[in-house]
Design an enzyme around this catalytic site. Structure first.
Site, mmCIF file in Angstrom:
data_model
loop_
_atom_site.group_PDB
_atom_site.id
_atom_site.type_symbol
_atom_site.label_atom_id
_atom_site.label_comp_id
_atom_site.label_asym_id
_atom_site.label_seq_id
_atom_site.Cartn_x
_atom_site.Cartn_y
_atom_site.Cartn_z
ATOM 1 N N CYS A 111 0.817 -1.227 0.000
ATOM 2 C CA CYS A 111 0.000 0.000 0.000
ATOM 3 C C CYS A 111 0.846 1.270 0.000
ATOM 4 O O CYS A 111 0.320 2.362 -0.195
ATOM 5 C CB CYS A 111 -0.942 0.000 1.197
ATOM 6 S SG CYS A 111 -1.938 -1.480 1.274
ATOM 7 N N HIS A 249 -3.352 7.074 2.413
ATOM 8 C CA HIS A 249 -3.820 5.770 1.941
ATOM 9 C C HIS A 249 -5.199 5.491 2.536
ATOM 10 O O HIS A 249 -5.433 5.722 3.730
ATOM 11 C CB HIS A 249 -2.812 4.699 2.365
ATOM 12 C CG HIS A 249 -3.305 3.308 2.151
ATOM 13 N ND1 HIS A 249 -3.861 2.890 0.960
ATOM 14 C CD2 HIS A 249 -3.350 2.236 2.985
ATOM 15 C CE1 HIS A 249 -4.211 1.630 1.072
ATOM 16 N NE2 HIS A 249 -3.924 1.212 2.287
ATOM 17 N N ASN A 279 -10.291 -0.086 -0.254
ATOM 18 C CA ASN A 279 -8.830 0.007 -0.141
ATOM 19 C C ASN A 279 -8.207 -0.559 -1.422
ATOM 20 O O ASN A 279 -8.360 -1.741 -1.705
ATOM 21 C CB ASN A 279 -8.406 -0.796 1.105
ATOM 22 C CG ASN A 279 -6.902 -0.843 1.296
ATOM 23 O OD1 ASN A 279 -6.129 -0.527 0.403
ATOM 24 N ND2 ASN A 279 -6.482 -1.277 2.477
#
Ligand code: UT7
Length: 322
Positions: A111, A249, A279
């Protein structure tokens, strides 16, 4: 010599899957997912590929920046879900957009992938070796999810985001950055590779998918991300309140709220795309940035903090003057 983001682009798959859609195929509910995470829907790839979405996001970013493929010197894709082991996704993007002069490679920082790509591009651009880079975060996470594990599969989505980055000799741009990894804790978010196909090795051919200890990742995020942002904002000689937006994020709304609280910054400085994207690992920061850019939220001179965190474990933050 400033390293500046001069254009952004993104691409999401056509199919939108709501929490109610998921509740039809597993034991979950819109109520659980939206209150625990803030996610309401996500785009999941059917025909779309990581490279295809990357190339489309790249085209949109180049158009936004007003640069041609011939001007791109470097392509870096942050991804854990490249379509193939080789060639790299970045090489497929190079071929698809016709960036003949570029050098292209992928990086795996989960990520934090887009943030690591930004920092690598910055290092290359500052040496003067290259002038213009295309950095991309792209994932088709739906193909590596364990769809029998409701605690992880409901969280993730697919998509790609891109930015054109240029060293332009002007002040401003990337003011400071921080990045780190903690391999010892890497097991809390993992996805095993394909099984060993060597006929001399006795091994299980069982397919394995993403496994996450959500609470451990949550604890890591709400301590490491504010610490990294604090360090970066200080290194940029700024105070927390000088930052116009914190583009983080997009993993969980509760993480964004906890980080805002720790930094004593109002929550409305933390833009959100996870409600409609979920996500998307490496893609979430550039997609968020592109949404902000296209809404006209980003004005020259604004100070923007970016941060990524996730598998590895990895984390990274940056402060930019837009
Ligand atoms: O990119 C970085 C990657 N990851 C993250 O940032 C994730 C960080 N962690 C989180 O966001 C949270 O830990 C989660 C959203 C993953 C989970 O939230 P939680 O509040 O930590 O829930 P939990 O795992 O403690 O589960 C609570 C309950 C359990 O039931 P019992 O044991 O209390 O009866 C789970 O079985 O919720 C249940 N549960 C669900 N129920 C309905 C877990 N997933 C679901 C689901 N639908 N999808």
């Amino acid at each position: 010599m400033g390293t500046r983001i001069i254009g952004t682009g993104s691409c999401l798959p056509e199919t939108v899957v709501t929490n109610d859609d998921l509740a039809k195929i597993m034991d979950t509910s819109d109520e659980w997912i939206s209150t625990r995470t803030g996610i309401r829907e996500r785009h999941l790839a059917k025909d779309e590929t990581t490279a295809g979405m990357s190339a489309e996001a790249a085209r949109r970013a180049m158009e936004n920046a007003g640069v041609t493929a011939q001007e791109i010197d470097l392509i870096i894709v942050g991804t854990v879900t490249a379509d193939q082991v080789t060639p790299a996704c970045a090489c497929e993007v190079q071929a698809e957009i016709g960036a003949d002069h570029a050098v292209a490679f992928d990086i795996n920082a989960a990520c934090s992938g887009f943030m690591f790509a930004l920092h690598i591009a910055h290092a290359y651009l500052q040496t003067g070796v290259y002038r213009t880079a295309l950095i991309i975060g792209a994932e088709t996470l739906s193909k590596i999810m364990d769809w029998s594990d409701r605690s992880t599969c409901v969280l993730f989505g697919d998509g790609a985001g891109a930015a054109v980055v240029r060293a332009d000799g002007q002040p401003g741009g990337l003011l400071a950055f921080d990045q780190g990894t903690d391999g010892v804790k890497g097991r809390v978010l993992s996805c095993p590779n394909r099984s060993n196909n060597n006929p001399l090795v006795e091994t299980s051919r069982e397919l394995k998918y993403v496994h996450m200890d959500g609470q451990e990742v949550y604890k890591f995020a709400v301590t490491q991300v504010p610490a990294s942002l604090q360090k970066t904002v200080e290194a940029a000689h700024l105070a927390m309140e000088d930052i116009d937006f914190y583009a983080l994020h997009q993993a969980n709304i509760r993480i964004l709220q906890a980080v805002a609280k720790r930094l004593k910054v109002p929550e409305d400085r933390f833009p959100v795309s996870l409600d409609h994207c979920g996500n998307i690992s490496a893609a979430s920061v550039p997609i968020l940035l592109d949404e902000m850019n296209r809404k006209g939220l980003l004005k020259p001179g604004m100070k923007i903090a970016l941060a990524g965190f996730g598998g590895g474990l990895t984390w990274a933050s940056a402060v930019l003057e837009w």
